[in-house]
Write a protein that holds these residues in place. Structure first.
Motif, PDB file in Angstrom:
ATOM      1  N   UNK A 119       0.857  -1.102  -0.166  1.00  0.00           N
ATOM      2  CA  UNK A 119      -0.007   0.061  -0.015  1.00  0.00           C
ATOM      3  C   UNK A 119       0.888   1.108   0.052  1.00  0.00           C
ATOM      4  N   UNK A 120       2.201   1.183   0.235  1.00  0.00           N
ATOM      5  CA  UNK A 120       2.830   2.227   0.199  1.00  0.00           C
ATOM      6  C   UNK A 120       3.537   2.768   1.551  1.00  0.00           C
ATOM      7  N   UNK A 121       3.140   2.017   2.736  1.00  0.00           N
ATOM      8  CA  UNK A 121       3.612   2.474   4.084  1.00  0.00           C
ATOM      9  C   UNK A 121       5.258   2.222   3.856  1.00  0.00           C
ATOM     10  N   UNK A 122       6.140   3.305   4.162  1.00  0.00           N
ATOM     11  CA  UNK A 122       7.589   3.139   4.313  1.00  0.00           C
ATOM     12  C   UNK A 122       7.849   2.963   5.459  1.00  0.00           C
ATOM     13  N   UNK A 123       9.033   2.071   5.589  1.00  0.00           N
ATOM     14  CA  UNK A 123       9.576   1.973   6.955  1.00  0.00           C
ATOM     15  C   UNK A 123      11.228   1.411   6.801  1.00  0.00           C
ATOM     16  N   UNK A 124      11.964   1.605   7.666  1.00  0.00           N
ATOM     17  CA  UNK A 124      13.543   1.534   7.708  1.00  0.00           C
ATOM     18  C   UNK A 124      13.839   0.061   8.373  1.00  0.00           C
ATOM     19  N   UNK A 125      14.647  -0.784   7.729  1.00  0.00           N
ATOM     20  CA  UNK A 125      14.884  -1.910   8.491  1.00  0.00           C
ATOM     21  C   UNK A 125      16.591  -1.698   8.690  1.00  0.00           C
ATOM     22  N   UNK A 126      17.144  -2.749   9.414  1.00  0.00           N
ATOM     23  CA  UNK A 126      18.673  -2.739   9.287  1.00  0.00           C
ATOM     24  C   UNK A 126      19.072  -3.279   8.287  1.00  0.00           C
TER      25      UNK A 126
END
Lengths: 294, 355
Positions: free
Chosen positions: B264-271
């Motif tokens: 859906x376009x939710x952005x997140x940061x991962x290691x």
């Protein structure tokens, strides 16, 4: 107010059964109790004079003039108690393991079995006892099979012996023993049986310390329900017992129907009742002590 | 850690009423240390109770082995196993006094009356029931019965105590108190506890290690922190605690961070460690891992549940997709309908490679 209303409702609800028992149970009982202290009429019935020799004839204070002491009555009473006790023990031995087996059956088989247990009630007792007569008589089913199989060389004399009487009574009483036993076995808490084993009790210890005490109410209930009618039973010895199988119930029957000595029959009845009452009170007080609190 | 109990490839099948076969234990391996508090956790029907009953001896294994302190336990009947159980229903003997209940293990072992009386008094004291020995179980409260069951199970000094959902019948306050007491008791006795529960909170509070089970298999074994922070799969993540799961595709990698995006376009940061562009993974974030701030995922508060010092809020991301559950401090900008941004620390994100 509410309490008062409740007690009125209770009284109304209890009235019919109280009336019924009062008229058809207590009153006849009082009449029998009264008769047992009256003298016999010449052609049955009673003479209205106080007469304690009916009991003297049984227990031994008969003076030989009014009545003669005959120890045979006491013997027959003791024999009846013995037969009844034996019936209790045998039905218990028969029913106890079966109750466990049935309680582990699946729902469908369990219901079928309970139906089978009550099946004999659908048929007259007399008819069923005559069937036993056919089975036990010297040329009957049992002996035919035993002879054919070569297990005996001459027909067994079972009919008209105490054995036949006890056999017949066990047969008649099995459902009465089974049902209360089954209820107590079925409600036995399996978790407690497991807890016992978990705590190190082997199968015998678990049985004696947990299973037996937990099913004791059923054992006591079944025993009382079997013992009471067994003591006064006269139908089974009438059909299957000979002279040696005679029970106190037969004596009562004879006094009323053949000898026409109502007071003596009444005295014998009162003795049966006294014994039964004593047994009942003993078992109730013991059950109360064993059960303790809740 | 010295192993007290070793279970290898335990298997137990039941025949279902329909005639099929159901593996209640499907190859379970488990090792329990001498002083360990291990919890078997899982939904009903996962095999945790069957495993417990297999250890106590009420279920025999179809295959596999079980050793306690080096001795083979596999085919021993329950009464020969040096293991005791606290039953879910307590299973107290209603026809015996509390004292006789507690002393039962000694009674059947043939201990003398004086020995029994001394140890019963001691055991009753340990569970805080001194002086109630003459009562009958029927005269006790639920909590007291629970303690009698406990005293009865520890009197024979088992090396391993099994507890089958023993707190499930108690009310919340009493349950929390008993949780602490059980833990203290376990330490003072110096024996191993295996505790069955379906209550994940109970498992997290009490255990040294948790065994998460599903459908007769062990899904994960680990410390409560391990299980909570690093669930091995989706089932464990969802079963233990509240979880937000995001099915994401890695967009690009910038230094130590990987930028990922949901459908859906939710952005997140991962290691970034171990990630590659275009890879599809599941990102797991607990409700406490989000902070309300200026940057992050934009969204709107749809529902607020008051928890006391904290709020439990549901945030609908602006771009769409499932609601995100967040635990936030009670404060401004958290009322229903408020526009918020959800920021998160990338190092708190746990990544499942399987979708």
């Amino acid at each position: 107010m509410a309490l008062r209303r409740q007690s009125v409702v209770l009284a109304v609800l209890l009235a019919p059964v109280t009336l019924f028992l009062g008229v058809f149970f207590l009153l006849p009982l009082l009449i029998i109790a009264l008769f047992s202290f009256l003298s016999p009429g010449l052609y049955g019935g009673v003479e209205w004079t106080f007469y304690h020799w009916n009991y003297g004839r049984i227990f031994g204070w008969a003076d030989g003039v009014n009545e003669i002491f005959e120890p045979i009555y006491l013997k027959i009473l003791i024999r009846s108690l013995g037969f009844a006790a034996l019936t209790v023990v045998l039905t218990l031995i028969l029913c106890y393991p079966v109750a466990f087996w049935v309680s582990r059956l699946s729902e469908r088989w369990r219901l079928l079995f309970l139906f089978l247990i009550t099946l004999p009630f659908f048929c007259s007792l007399i008819v069923r006892l005559y069937a036993w007569l056919l089975i036990l008589k010297p040329t009957g089913l049992l002996n035919t099979i035993l002879l054919r199989a070569g297990l005996v060389s001459a027909p067994l004399e079972i009919l008209y012996t105490p054995t036949a009487v006890v056999l017949g009574m066990v047969y008649v009483m099995v459902p009465f023993m089974f049902l209360p036993l089954y209820v107590s076995v079925d409600t036995l808490d399996r978790a407690q049986v497991e807890a016992s084993q978990d705590l190190g009790a082997n199968r015998v210890q678990t049985f004696l310390k947990v299973i037996l005490p937990q099913t004791l109410p059923g054992i006591a209930g079944g025993s009382v329900i079997v013992f009471i009618p067994a003591v006064g039973n006269f139908v089974v010895p009438d059909v299957l017992g000979g002279a040696k199988g005679l029970m106190i119930g037969n004596l009562v029957e004879q006094q009323f129907l053949s000898a026409r000595n109502w007071p003596f029959g009444s005295a014998l009845s009162m003795i049966i009742m006294a014994v039964v009452l004593a047994v009942l009170m003993l078992s109730v007080s013991r059950a109360r002590r064993a059960g303790g609190h809740a | 850690m010295s192993a007290l109990l070793e279970i290898n490839a335990a298997r137990r099948e039941f025949v279902t009423p329909e005639g099929g076969r159901l593996a209640a234990l499907d190859g379970v391996d488990l090792t329990v240390g001498a002083n360990e508090f291990v919890t078997l956790l899982g939904p009903s029907g996962c095999g945790k109770t069957t495993l417990l009953r297999a250890i106590s001896g009420f279920e025999m294994l179809d295959s596999g082995t079980m050793r306690l302190g080096g001795a083979d336990l596999t085919v021993l009947p329950p009464f020969r196993r040096p293991v005791n159980t606290v039953f879910q229903s307590y299973a107290l003997f209603g026809h015996m006094t509390v004292a006789r209940n507690v002393g039962y293990a000694l009674e059947v072992a043939g201990a003398s009356r004086t020995v029994r009386e001394g140890q019963v008094a001691e055991a009753l004291e340990k569970v805080g029931l001194s002086g109630l020995g003459a009562r009958r179980p029927g005269q006790l409260s639920g909590g007291q019965r629970q303690r009698v069951a406990l005293a009865r199970a520890i009197i024979a000094k088992p090396r391993l105590l099994l507890l089958d959902e023993p707190l499930s019948a108690l009310d919340r306050n009493l349950r929390q108190q008993m949780q602490l007491e059980l833990k203290t008791l376990q330490h003072s006795l110096g024996i191993a506890f295996i505790f069955v529960t379906h209550d994940q909170e109970e498992a997290l509070t009490m255990s040294d290690r948790i065994v998460v089970m599903r459908a007769g298999r062990v899904e994960q074994i680990g410390t409560p922190r391990d299980i909570y922070r690093h669930p091995r799969n989706r089932f464990v993540a969802e079963f233990i605690g509240e979880t937000n799961l995001f099915a994401v595709t890695v967009d690009r990698i910038e230094g130590s961070l990987a930028l990922a995006r949901t459908g859906e376009g939710v952005e997140m940061h991962l290691p970034a460690t171990g990630r590659s562009v275009g890879e599809r993974v599941t990102a797991i974030l607990r409700p406490t891992d989000f902070t309300l701030g200026n940057g992050g995922i934009p969204g709107r508060v749809t529902r607020v549940v008051y928890l006391g010092s904290d709020l439990y809020i549901f945030v609908q991301p602006q771009t769409g997709g499932p609601e995100i559950r967040v635990i936030a401090r009670d404060g401004a900008g958290t009322e229903e309908g408020a526009a918020v941004h959800l920021a998160h620390d990338p190092t708190r994100v746990h990544v499942l490679e399987a979708m």
